[in-house]
Motif scaffolding. Sequence first.
Motif, PDB file in Angstrom:
ATOM      1  N   GLY A  91       6.703  20.548 -27.851  1.00 32.01           N
ATOM      2  CA  GLY A  91       6.556  21.286 -26.891  1.00 32.01           C
ATOM      3  C   GLY A  91       5.900  20.618 -25.645  1.00 32.01           C
ATOM      4  N   GLU A  92       5.310  21.505 -24.730  1.00 32.50           N
ATOM      5  CA  GLU A  92       4.585  20.770 -23.648  1.00 32.50           C
ATOM      6  C   GLU A  92       3.071  21.444 -23.778  1.00 32.50           C
ATOM      7  N   TYR A  93       2.088  20.678 -23.312  1.00 29.83           N
ATOM      8  CA  TYR A  93       0.846  21.021 -23.377  1.00 29.83           C
ATOM      9  C   TYR A  93       0.565  22.222 -22.163  1.00 29.83           C
ATOM     10  N   ASP A  94       1.045  21.571 -21.006  1.00 27.49           N
ATOM     11  CA  ASP A  94       0.819  22.642 -19.670  1.00 27.49           C
ATOM     12  C   ASP A  94       1.994  22.511 -19.000  1.00 27.49           C
ATOM     13  N   CYS A  95       2.331  23.481 -18.411  1.00 26.48           N
ATOM     14  CA  CYS A  95       3.496  23.600 -17.261  1.00 26.48           C
ATOM     15  C   CYS A  95       3.273  22.708 -16.308  1.00 26.48           C
ATOM     16  N   ASP A  96       2.085  22.387 -15.877  1.00 21.21           N
ATOM     17  CA  ASP A  96       1.744  21.589 -14.623  1.00 21.21           C
ATOM     18  C   ASP A  96       1.980  20.020 -15.180  1.00 21.21           C
ATOM     19  N   THR A  97       1.547  19.802 -16.356  1.00 16.74           N
ATOM     20  CA  THR A  97       1.260  18.249 -16.485  1.00 16.74           C
ATOM     21  C   THR A  97       2.648  17.993 -17.086  1.00 16.74           C
ATOM     22  N   GLU A  98       3.384  18.694 -18.083  1.00 16.21           N
ATOM     23  CA  GLU A  98       4.560  18.464 -18.632  1.00 16.21           C
ATOM     24  C   GLU A  98       3.984  17.120 -19.627  1.00 16.21           C
ATOM     25  N   CYS A  99       2.962  17.236 -20.222  1.00 19.01           N
ATOM     26  CA  CYS A  99       2.822  16.344 -21.455  1.00 19.01           C
ATOM     27  C   CYS A  99       3.223  16.681 -22.703  1.00 19.01           C
ATOM     28  N   GLU A 100       3.841  15.901 -23.227  1.00 19.31           N
ATOM     29  CA  GLU A 100       4.261  16.277 -24.730  1.00 19.31           C
ATOM     30  C   GLU A 100       3.342  16.498 -25.628  1.00 19.31           C
ATOM     31  N   TYR A 101       3.642  17.536 -26.299  1.00 12.37           N
ATOM     32  CA  TYR A 101       2.402  17.995 -27.200  1.00 12.37           C
ATOM     33  C   TYR A 101       2.908  18.648 -28.473  1.00 12.37           C
ATOM     34  N   VAL A 102       2.483  18.315 -29.709  1.00 14.53           N
ATOM     35  CA  VAL A 102       3.287  18.915 -30.918  1.00 14.53           C
ATOM     36  C   VAL A 102       2.289  20.100 -31.437  1.00 14.53           C
ATOM     37  N   ARG A 103       2.585  21.310 -31.751  1.00 14.95           N
ATOM     38  CA  ARG A 103       2.025  22.395 -32.214  1.00 14.95           C
ATOM     39  C   ARG A 103       2.117  22.324 -33.845  1.00 14.95           C
ATOM     40  N   PHE A 104       1.163  22.408 -34.569  1.00 15.14           N
ATOM     41  CA  PHE A 104       1.208  22.546 -35.979  1.00 15.14           C
ATOM     42  C   PHE A 104       0.630  23.860 -36.339  1.00 15.14           C
ATOM     43  N   GLU A 105       1.444  24.661 -37.371  1.00 11.02           N
ATOM     44  CA  GLU A 105       0.941  25.881 -38.000  1.00 11.02           C
ATOM     45  C   GLU A 105       1.393  25.886 -39.119  1.00 11.02           C
ATOM     46  N   ALA A 106       0.400  26.723 -40.009  1.00  6.46           N
ATOM     47  CA  ALA A 106       0.509  26.764 -41.449  1.00  6.46           C
ATOM     48  C   ALA A 106      -0.284  27.813 -41.974  1.00  6.46           C
ATOM     49  N   VAL A 107      -0.003  28.472 -43.130  1.00 10.67           N
ATOM     50  CA  VAL A 107      -1.013  29.317 -43.865  1.00 10.67           C
ATOM     51  C   VAL A 107      -1.713  28.255 -44.899  1.00 10.67           C
ATOM     52  N   ILE A 108      -3.050  28.084 -44.782  1.00 17.29           N
ATOM     53  CA  ILE A 108      -3.686  27.401 -45.884  1.00 17.29           C
ATOM     54  C   ILE A 108      -4.121  28.688 -47.031  1.00 17.29           C
ATOM     55  N   ALA A 109      -3.846  28.369 -48.009  1.00 14.46           N
ATOM     56  CA  ALA A 109      -3.990  29.416 -49.381  1.00 14.46           C
ATOM     57  C   ALA A 109      -4.480  28.484 -50.595  1.00 14.46           C
ATOM     58  N   CYS A 110      -4.822  29.500 -51.409  1.00 15.12           N
ATOM     59  CA  CYS A 110      -5.306  28.854 -52.904  1.00 15.12           C
ATOM     60  C   CYS A 110      -5.015  29.975 -53.927  1.00 15.12           C
ATOM     61  N   ASP A 111      -5.338  29.406 -55.255  1.00  9.95           N
ATOM     62  CA  ASP A 111      -5.127  30.321 -56.383  1.00  9.95           C
ATOM     63  C   ASP A 111      -5.950  31.389 -56.506  1.00  9.95           C
ATOM     64  N   HIS A 112      -7.219  31.462 -55.472  1.00 11.24           N
ATOM     65  CA  HIS A 112      -8.396  32.520 -55.507  1.00 11.24           C
ATOM     66  C   HIS A 112      -7.907  33.845 -54.753  1.00 11.24           C
ATOM     67  N   GLY A 113      -6.777  33.601 -54.000  1.00 11.31           N
ATOM     68  CA  GLY A 113      -6.606  34.777 -53.079  1.00 11.31           C
ATOM     69  C   GLY A 113      -6.897  34.563 -51.530  1.00 11.31           C
ATOM     70  N   GLN A 114      -7.528  33.370 -51.341  1.00  7.49           N
ATOM     71  CA  GLN A 114      -7.895  33.096 -50.157  1.00  7.49           C
ATOM     72  C   GLN A 114      -6.842  32.563 -49.258  1.00  7.49           C
ATOM     73  N   ARG A 115      -6.730  32.883 -47.846  1.00 11.43           N
ATOM     74  CA  ARG A 115      -5.634  32.632 -47.048  1.00 11.43           C
ATOM     75  C   ARG A 115      -6.368  32.392 -45.532  1.00 11.43           C
ATOM     76  N   TYR A 116      -5.724  31.291 -44.651  1.00 11.23           N
ATOM     77  CA  TYR A 116      -6.254  31.171 -43.444  1.00 11.23           C
ATOM     78  C   TYR A 116      -5.139  30.774 -42.776  1.00 11.23           C
ATOM     79  N   GLU A 117      -4.928  31.346 -41.418  1.00 12.99           N
ATOM     80  CA  GLU A 117      -3.890  30.948 -40.593  1.00 12.99           C
ATOM     81  C   GLU A 117      -4.647  29.750 -39.760  1.00 12.99           C
ATOM     82  N   PHE A 118      -3.969  28.634 -39.874  1.00 14.61           N
ATOM     83  CA  PHE A 118      -4.287  27.397 -39.238  1.00 14.61           C
ATOM     84  C   PHE A 118      -3.400  27.027 -38.227  1.00 14.61           C
TER      85      PHE A 118
END
Length: 97
Positions: A50-77
């Motif tokens: 994607g782009e970081y900012d409409c004005d700068t048009e800098c290339e930018y990568v967005r990473f998203e995931a759910v971090i989870a474990c066997d203990h039932g904990q979850r975190y949207e990262f």
Amino acid sequence: MTDESAERANEKVASYILEQFKDEPGQEPAAQHLAACDSVRVTDPDARDGEYDCDTECEYVRFEAVIACDHGQRYEFEYGEFGMLSSIIGDLHQERP
């Protein structure tokens, strides 16, 4: 891209996301637990150019995931980095064949 190479790229992205999360997990109790948990895993990893900012048009990568474990904990990262996804995956492939 073959299914096998796409799967390897997804694994590298998931590993990279987990590494970034562990570097700065956040202060939430679930994030703190997950940062130290032995059964931590990345689910639903996503990375896109994607782009970081409409004005700068800098290339930018967005990473998203759910971090989870066997203990039932979850975190949207979410994490962002300047550059292109193909370059980041290429670098990961060279660093971690």
